[in-house]
Scaffold this active site. Sequence first.
Site, short mmCIF file in Angstrom:
data_model
loop_
_atom_site.label_atom_id
_atom_site.label_comp_id
_atom_site.label_asym_id
_atom_site.label_seq_id
_atom_site.Cartn_x
_atom_site.Cartn_y
_atom_site.Cartn_z
N MET A 30 0.91 -1.44 0.03
CA MET A 30 0.23 0.05 -0.37
C MET A 30 0.90 1.36 0.17
SD MET A 30 -3.32 -0.72 1.61
CE MET A 30 -2.95 -1.02 3.14
N HIS A 37 9.64 -3.33 3.30
CA HIS A 37 9.06 -3.79 1.93
C HIS A 37 10.03 -3.77 0.64
CE1 HIS A 37 5.67 -1.22 3.50
NE2 HIS A 37 5.13 -1.94 2.35
N GLN A 155 -2.73 -11.79 8.45
CA GLN A 155 -3.01 -11.47 7.13
C GLN A 155 -2.00 -12.35 6.62
OE1 GLN A 155 -2.75 -7.71 4.90
NE2 GLN A 155 -0.15 -8.19 4.82
N SER A 187 7.13 -0.75 10.14
CA SER A 187 5.65 -0.29 9.56
C SER A 187 5.24 1.34 8.70
CB SER A 187 5.05 -0.53 10.85
OG SER A 187 3.51 0.00 10.51
O1 PAF Z 1 -0.23 -5.79 3.62
C1 PAF Z 1 -0.68 -4.86 3.26
O2 PAF Z 1 0.07 -3.65 2.15
C2 PAF Z 1 -1.94 -5.03 2.41
O3 PAF Z 1 -2.42 -5.27 3.11
C3 PAF Z 1 -1.72 -5.35 1.03
C4 PAF Z 1 -1.35 -7.05 1.43
C5 PAF Z 1 -1.39 -4.64 0.19
C6 PAF Z 1 -3.78 -5.72 1.09
O4 PAF Z 1 -3.51 -4.53 0.50
#
Ligand code: PAF
Length: 283
Positions: A30, A37, A155, A187
Site C-alpha cells: 500500500m 518492503h 494477514q 511499519s
Molecule cells: O500488507 C499490506 O500492505 C496490505 O494489506 C496488502 C497485502 C497490500 C493488501 O492491500
Amino acid sequence: MIILKTIADTQKLLAHSKDNGKVIGFVPTMGALHQGHISLVEQAKKDADLVVVSIFVNPTQFNDPKDLEKYPITIDADTQKLIAAGVDVLFLPSVAEMYPTEASRLMDYDLGYIDTVLEAAARPGHFRGVALVVKKLLDIVQPHKLYMGQKDYQQLQVVRKLIADFELGTELIPCPIIREPDGLAMSSRNVRLTGEYRQVATELSQTLYKLKEDMAILPLTEAKLAAQKHLNSHPLIDVVYLETVNGHTLAPVNDVNQAPNIAALLAARVGGVHLLDNIILKP
Ligand code: PAF
C-alpha cells in the site's frame, strides 16, 4: 522500471513474460515503503526473473475511514526506492480501476475462524477487504511467487487460506520482520509516532523478546500473563491483544505441548497509532 496503471496493460505485459518462460515474483503493497518492503523485493529478486510490485491503498480494508484518510501517501519517494531496488514493473491502479462498480467491492467469501479473532475482532471487515484485494491482484498478476512480511502474521494466514481455498497456484513466501536498530518492527504507520511515543513503542518488541526468554523458565500461561501485565501497566500503551496462538490456526495456546508451532501476537495503540508485532515462540 515500467509503471502500469491499468489491469489490461499489466495482464498483457505479464502474459508475454510468462510465455517467454519468466518466473514472476510479486510484492503487493500500500506504498509508504520502508526497508521491510524492500527486503521483500530483495528476496523476490533472488528467486524470480521478473519482479512486480503493486502500490494500492485499498479502501475496502479500512474499517475506520479516519485511518484511511491518515494513511501516508509517498508515491514519488516510493517510485525512487523501487527503481533503486531493481523492480521491473510497478502496478499502480486507481480505486476506479480496481473497484469499477459497487458490486466489485463485495466478496462472498467466509474466512472462518481466523476472521473472528485478534486483529479481525479489533478491526471488523479488515481481512475481508484484504482477501478481496489480494484475490483481485493475484488474478491480475498471476505470479509464481508471492512475497509477504511476517509482521502482519494474521494477514499471512488469511492469504495462505485464500490461496488454498481458491487453488490460486501461487507460492506464498513469508519473509521475516525487519526491525529498526532499537527493535521496533518497521511499519508504514511508524511515521505517525511522534515525540515520546516513538520511544514508548519499543516496549512492544522488548516485551515479546522477554516473553520468549521467560518461556524457557516459566509455564507459557505465566510468561504470557507477565508480558500482558507489563504492557497493561504502561500509561501510554493501550493493549488491544497479546495472545499466544497456534502458528497456523491462530487458536489460543496455553501450553507449549498444545501445538506444533506457537507464535505470540501483539497489537497495541501507542499515541493513537495501531501497531502490530509478533514473535515465533516455537518454530
Ligand atoms: O500488507 C499490506 O500492505 C496490505 O494489506 C496488502 C497485502 C497490500 C493488501 O492491500
